[in-house]
Write a protein that holds these residues in place. Structure first.
Motif, PDB file in Angstrom:
ATOM      1  N   TYR A 146      41.474  11.787  97.310  1.00 12.87           N
ATOM      2  CA  TYR A 146      41.436  10.762  98.498  1.00 12.87           C
ATOM      3  C   TYR A 146      41.285  11.417  99.915  1.00 12.87           C
ATOM      4  O   TYR A 146      40.549  11.012 100.954  1.00 12.87           O
ATOM      5  CB  TYR A 146      42.250   9.716  98.365  1.00 12.87           C
ATOM      6  N   TYR A 149      39.783  16.266 102.114  1.00  9.99           N
ATOM      7  CA  TYR A 149      39.332  16.913 103.398  1.00  9.99           C
ATOM      8  C   TYR A 149      40.347  17.432 104.314  1.00  9.99           C
ATOM      9  O   TYR A 149      40.499  18.493 104.771  1.00  9.99           O
ATOM     10  CB  TYR A 149      38.366  15.814 104.173  1.00  9.99           C
ATOM     11  N   PHE A 271      26.655  17.560  97.133  1.00  7.50           N
ATOM     12  CA  PHE A 271      25.302  17.122  97.700  1.00  7.50           C
ATOM     13  C   PHE A 271      24.169  17.291  96.703  1.00  7.50           C
ATOM     14  O   PHE A 271      23.196  16.408  96.790  1.00  7.50           O
ATOM     15  CB  PHE A 271      24.909  18.305  98.886  1.00  7.50           C
ATOM     16  N   ASN A 276      28.272  12.376  98.493  1.00 14.94           N
ATOM     17  CA  ASN A 276      28.976  12.962  99.958  1.00 14.94           C
ATOM     18  C   ASN A 276      29.614  14.015  99.619  1.00 14.94           C
ATOM     19  O   ASN A 276      30.327  14.430  98.528  1.00 14.94           O
ATOM     20  CB  ASN A 276      29.770  11.651 100.444  1.00 14.94           C
ATOM     21  N   PHE A 277      30.002  14.919 100.808  1.00 16.11           N
ATOM     22  CA  PHE A 277      30.828  15.962 100.576  1.00 16.11           C
ATOM     23  C   PHE A 277      32.028  15.700 100.082  1.00 16.11           C
ATOM     24  O   PHE A 277      32.930  14.835 100.192  1.00 16.11           O
ATOM     25  CB  PHE A 277      31.264  16.438 102.235  1.00 16.11           C
ATOM     26  N   LEU A 278      32.646  16.721  99.339  1.00 12.89           N
ATOM     27  CA  LEU A 278      33.948  16.493  98.228  1.00 12.89           C
ATOM     28  C   LEU A 278      33.905  15.409  97.289  1.00 12.89           C
ATOM     29  O   LEU A 278      35.146  15.031  96.885  1.00 12.89           O
ATOM     30  CB  LEU A 278      35.009  16.542  99.401  1.00 12.89           C
ATOM     31  N   ASP A 279      32.860  14.844  96.861  1.00 10.16           N
ATOM     32  CA  ASP A 279      32.861  13.747  96.265  1.00 10.16           C
ATOM     33  C   ASP A 279      32.945  14.404  94.720  1.00 10.16           C
ATOM     34  O   ASP A 279      31.687  14.467  94.269  1.00 10.16           O
ATOM     35  CB  ASP A 279      31.781  12.698  96.532  1.00 10.16           C
TER      36      ASP A 279
ATOM     37  N   ILE C   7      28.935  15.657 108.744  1.00  5.11           N
ATOM     38  CA  ILE C   7      29.971  16.354 107.994  1.00  5.11           C
ATOM     39  C   ILE C   7      29.421  17.804 108.212  1.00  5.11           C
ATOM     40  O   ILE C   7      30.221  18.714 108.571  1.00  5.11           O
ATOM     41  CB  ILE C   7      30.082  16.185 106.526  1.00  5.11           C
ATOM     42  N   TYR C  59      30.687   8.053 107.995  1.00  6.25           N
ATOM     43  CA  TYR C  59      30.337   8.989 106.830  1.00  6.25           C
ATOM     44  C   TYR C  59      31.656   9.161 105.870  1.00  6.25           C
ATOM     45  O   TYR C  59      32.760   9.591 106.453  1.00  6.25           O
ATOM     46  CB  TYR C  59      30.138  10.582 107.249  1.00  6.25           C
ATOM     47  N   GLU C  60      31.592   8.650 104.679  1.00  9.56           N
ATOM     48  CA  GLU C  60      32.811   8.617 103.911  1.00  9.56           C
ATOM     49  C   GLU C  60      33.192  10.018 103.060  1.00  9.56           C
ATOM     50  O   GLU C  60      32.307  10.090 102.198  1.00  9.56           O
ATOM     51  CB  GLU C  60      32.908   7.575 102.953  1.00  9.56           C
ATOM     52  N   LEU C  61      34.081  10.836 103.440  1.00 10.53           N
ATOM     53  CA  LEU C  61      34.366  11.990 102.902  1.00 10.53           C
ATOM     54  C   LEU C  61      34.921  11.704 101.383  1.00 10.53           C
ATOM     55  O   LEU C  61      35.918  10.756 101.250  1.00 10.53           O
ATOM     56  CB  LEU C  61      35.337  13.037 103.731  1.00 10.53           C
ATOM     57  N   TYR C  72      34.164   9.987 108.794  1.00  7.64           N
ATOM     58  CA  TYR C  72      33.895  10.638 109.706  1.00  7.64           C
ATOM     59  C   TYR C  72      33.122   9.372 110.886  1.00  7.64           C
ATOM     60  O   TYR C  72      32.361   8.702 109.928  1.00  7.64           O
ATOM     61  CB  TYR C  72      32.748  11.698 109.624  1.00  7.64           C
TER      62      TYR C  72
END
Lengths: 328, 116, 492
Positions: A146, A149, A271, A276-279, C7, C59-61, C72
């Protein structure tokens, strides 16, 4: 019962803090600082924060006092000057403290289960993370997924510190190093043998903590610290040169960078499947197993960078101490 | 009232002792020890917020419904790491200052700066 | 890929740092960092374009919905500040090579660029994030990198300055942490937009006031707001020249951004604290900062320190804008954020050139330098005039908006104060002009050559920007106007 324990621990902290303020011998202050870390860790246990307790014990009662001792060896253990402007400081501190106390008055009562902090965002972590992430330790779920990041940021912070220390202290690995006489305690037969038995146990324990973080307290950071502690023990016994022959500083630099890149790389992998990043859900067919893979990988990244960074920092301090010793 | 907040108040006293050490102490190492007390006390403040009376550690256990709040725990794990990172960097500065000036006492440092 | 830009803006420099560590040579590390900075600048341009067209980006990390995960959030304000920071950081980095090669040991140069990237990524992360705890994490990344960068200065006083900054900065960060703790305990959330929704219901709570006070004081320590500025002059004066140029043009700007973000976006424009009436305090401290710091600057012999004090004074102007509190006032703050980055970027790069050629930047070094380093000194003059606020430069635009805001708000006393502040700036800029153009050079500097090309190029680009945006104000005015409307939204 619980309250008495809380109160006793807080009282101990208070005594330790006052003693730290009063004591003039820095060596004693360092010991008190270690005690402060240990008692805080115990307090965290009574507050049910076992992961935090584990980390605070390793850092507050382990790494920090150790670094302080290394520095004291170079700068001397007695402080000279008396307090500077104690009254002005006392007034400032009193005002700040009064503002804080005033600020607590409208806070939810200590320990209440229906306060906003317990109700809003946290509720989902408690109720749904076991299904969403698929692991029992909720702290690990929040830390790695969760709020993964933030944890990437945390790894970058320790990386930054290591780079900063390298930039400031005498160069590691670069330049010509003189061979020192045996500067460890390796002549002690008993220490030698005990440590040889202990080393593999410590390193194994580090691996256990690394991969057990999903089920119990532990994880990459704690594992990294324990691993580093093993190497530090080895260095103290056998000397810096021997330790650096086993683990080269140049390799450590690469490892410190690799951990961060591994973490970031897992984030970028998401990606590929449009997430999304880190999903991490995107890392496998089934979202929960994706989370699982992601968490194992990033915890590994954390562990690698933390271990490498702390060993690098410790090497840098030992090296500085060694040079200091030669000058005087 | 007092039972609701005594915990926070002691923690605030701890923070302020640390803060006091940072301000009044002239020795650079001692300042850092004070700073560490200040920071660690803020960690205790956060962890106290997370406590739920009658709850257990936030690790899923059969038959338990009340857990302490895991979120502040996570925040403080991060903050502890940030704290030790800051301390490591600060201590390396202390080592360099000692090498360059031959002292780590604030007053002597200021005197030596005025000389040149 | 376009949807990932928010990001990528942060993660590219962030991951470039460890990658840069793997490069062994200073020159390669520099080239790599430059490439990364240029990509980062391009991203911020594209973000500003997207945001001004389509409104805020979220932007949902980790793919987690907003209050549960970290978000973000790029709106016009953050896009604008991202552009300022990236623009200056890129120009400074392009100029950095020769100066860094001269001031930093060969073996440490790759580390220098790693730290520079980390510092940049930290600053960008603070601006881009919509999560208040994430602010703390990235603040510490940039701060730790900054302390180390300052300590790399050649003078031993750099070490002592870095230590002092570390103590003050860590106290500031810890105060921010306390403020966040209060907010979390009251609302149960860390997401700034979510906080903004939940705080009005708690407006009268003593705990909210405490949270506000600790956040503001924490940021003001970082901002070096008078009288919390004592760490700044030495840190700027003894840091490596390139680091000074970078920090002076970016770090305090990000602190101003945070102050605006906390004050307006989290607590809301109508939030006032009865114990700590922020606007009055800002006006008083801002004016005091302008005067005290400008007067100290006039008597300063080290020119880097002189301009460092001048920075404290300029921060005063930004805070005055916020103190006036009207839309025009806040717009003046935002404009000055942009304008001051242009001025100080140019000035400190010019000083980097002086240090590069002469080994120092005291008045004794620059005597007669108008003849031997004409381009560098001309840059200092133009940027200096901009600092004073001469029409035709960006400095004038700021002063114009500030005076308008003061008049509209009936703060009559502010008008002469602002003019007097400019006069004081004129005095210290004139001292430099006098030394550079009307004094005989010191023996040994007659053969001194003009600055290296990279430095000249970056410095003059910034100087030209000082004049260009002083004449054609559309871009900063439009962006700041939109940002102000966004900030002041509800309160009109």
């Amino acid at each position: 019962m619980g309250q008495i324990l809380d109160f006793t621990l807080l009282f101990l902290l208070l005594v330790t803090a006052v003693a730290t303020a009063r004591v003039r011998d820095l060596f004693a202050a360092v010991m008190l600082s270690g005690i402060y870390g240990l008692v805080s860790a115990s307090f965290f246990v009574t507050m049910d924060a076992v992961d935090v307790a584990f980390t605070e014990a390793a850092v507050g009662a382990g790494v920090f006092p150790l670094l302080l001792l290394a520095v004291l060896a170079m700068v001397g253990r007695y402080e000279k000057t008396a307090y500077r402007r104690p009254w002005a400081a006392l007034i400032l501190v009193t005002i700040t403290g009064a503002m804080l106390v005033n600020g607590t008055l409208d806070m939810p009562a200590f320990g209440s289960a229906d306060s906003p902090a317990q109700q809003h965002v946290a509720q989902r972590y408690i109720e749904e993370s076991p299904e969403e992430i698929g692991i029992p330790n909720m702290v690990t779920s929040v830390l790695a997924s969760y709020r993964g990041y933030d944890t990437l940021g945390e790894v970058v912070v320790i990386f930054t510190a290591a780079i900063g220390v390298l930039a400031l202290l005498p160069s590691l690995g670069g330049g010509v190093r003189r061979k020192r006489e045996s500067d460890g305690m390796g002549d002690h037969q008993v220490l030698r043998i005990v440590s040889k038995i202990l080393m593999p146990v410590i390193l194994l324990f580090a691996l256990y903590v690394q991969f057990h973080g999903e089920y119990g307290p532990g994880g990459g950071f704690q594992a990294g610290v324990i691993f580093a502690a093993g190497i530090i023990l080895y260095t103290m016994l056998f000397g810096l040169d021997t330790a650096q022959a086993v683990i080269k500083p140049s390799v450590l630099r690469v490892l410190a960078a690799t951990g961060v890149l591994l973490y970031g790389g897992v984030g970028l992998l998401s990606f590929l499947s449009g997430a999304n990043f880190l999903d991490y859900s995107a890392l496998a067919e089934d979202p929960v197993s994706g989370q699982h893979i992601g968490i194992i990988l990033i915890e590994l990244g954390v562990g690698i960078t933390v271990a490498a960074a702390i060993i690098l920092i410790f090497f840098a301090f030992s090296e500085a101490a060694g040079e200091n010793g030669e000058e005087t | 009232m007092v039972t609701d907040f005594y915990n926070y108040w002691i923690v605030i006293a701890l923070m302020m002792i640390g803060f006091f050490i940072v301000i009044v102490q002239g020795n650079l190492v001692k300042k850092l020890i004070g700073l560490n007390i200040f920071q660690t006390s803020v960690f205790i403040f956060y962890i106290s917020i997370a406590k739920v009376e009658g709850g257990t550690a936030p690790i899923l256990t059969e038959g338990v419904v009340l857990y302490s709040n895991p979120l502040p725990h996570v925040l403080i794990l991060t903050a502890i790491v940030v704290g030790i990172a800051t301390m490591a960097l600060a201590l390396s500065l202390v080592v360099r200052i000692h090498k360059a000036y031959g002292t780590i006492e604030e007053e002597e440092l200021q005197e030596r700066d005025h000389e040149c | 890929m376009l949807s990932h830009l928010p990001i990528l803006q942060v993660i590219i420099p962030l991951l470039a740092a460890p990658a840069c560590l793997l490069l062994d040579r200073g020159r390669i590390a520099w080239a790599f960092s430059c490439a990364v900075a240029i990509v980062s600048l391009a991203i911020s341009l594209s973000l500003l374009h997207q945001v001004s067209g389509a409104g805020p980006l979220s932007y949902e990390l980790g793919g987690w919905d907003a209050p549960w995960g970290i978000e973000y959030r790029i709106d016009l304000l953050s896009a604008y500040v991202l552009l300022v920071v990236n623009g200056v950081a890129t120009l400074v980095l392009v100029a950095a090579r020769s100066s860094v090669a001269a001031e930093i040991d060969e073996a440490k140069q790759p580390l220098f660029y790693v730290l520079y990237m980390l510092c940049l990524a930290g600053l960008l992360g603070i601006i881009a994030t919509g999560d208040i705890f994430n602010v703390f994490v990235f603040l510490e990344i940039s701060s730790l990198a900054t302390y180390a960068l300052i300590a790399l200065g050649r003078d031993r006083r750099a070490l002592w300055a870095a230590y002092q900054y570390l103590i003050v900065g860590t106290i500031g960060a810890t105060f921010i942490l306390v403020g966040i703790g209060f907010l979390y305990s009251l609302t149960g959330t860390l997401n700034m937009a979510d906080l903004a929704q939940r705080l009005p219901a708690l407006a009268e709570s003593a705990s909210v006031y405490a949270a506000f006070a600790f956040l503001v004081v924490g940021v003001c320590l970082k901002l070096a707001l008078f009288p919390l500025h004592l760490w700044l002059p030495n840190a700027y004066a003894y840091a490596p020249s390139i680091v000074t140029a970078f920090l002076a043009a970016t770090a305090t700007k990000v602190a101003v951004y945070l102050l605006l973000r906390f004050h307006f976006s989290v607590f809301g424009a109508s939030f006032t604290d009865p114990v700590l009436p922020l606007e009055g305090i800002f006006l008083v401290l801002g004016i005091a900062g302008v005067f005290v710091a400008s007067i100290v600057a006039i008597f300063e012999d080290n020119i880097k320190r002189l301009f460092a004090y001048s920075s404290v004074a300029q921060i005063g102007y930004m805070v005055i804008g916020m103190g006036i509190g009207s839309a025009t006032g806040v717009q003046a703050t935002l404009l000055h954020l942009f304008n001051h980055a242009l001025m100080k970027g140019a000035l400190f790069l010019a000083l980097a050139a002086v240090v590069y050629r002469l080994g120092g930047a005291n008045f004794s070094h620059i005597r007669g330098l108008g003849r031997t380093m004409p381009l560098t000194m001309a840059a200092i003059v133009v940027a200096g005039l901009s600092l004073v606020g001469v029409p035709g430069t960006v400095g004038f635009i700021t002063k114009w908006y500030l005076v308008m805001a003061a008049i509209n708000g009936s703060h009559w006393l502010l008008v002469p104060a602002i003019l007097l502040g400019s006069l004081l700036a004129l005095v210290y800029v004139w001292r430099i002009v006098e030394a550079a153009y009307f004094s005989e050079p010191v023996a040994g500097t007659e053969t001194c050559r003009e600055a290296p090309l990279g430095l000249l190029l970056a410095m003059w680009l910034l100087v030209i920007a000082n004049v260009y945006f002083g004449l054609d104000t559309r871009l900063p005015v439009a962006a700041s106007d939109g940002a102000v409307r966004l900030l002041m939204g509800g309160a009109g």
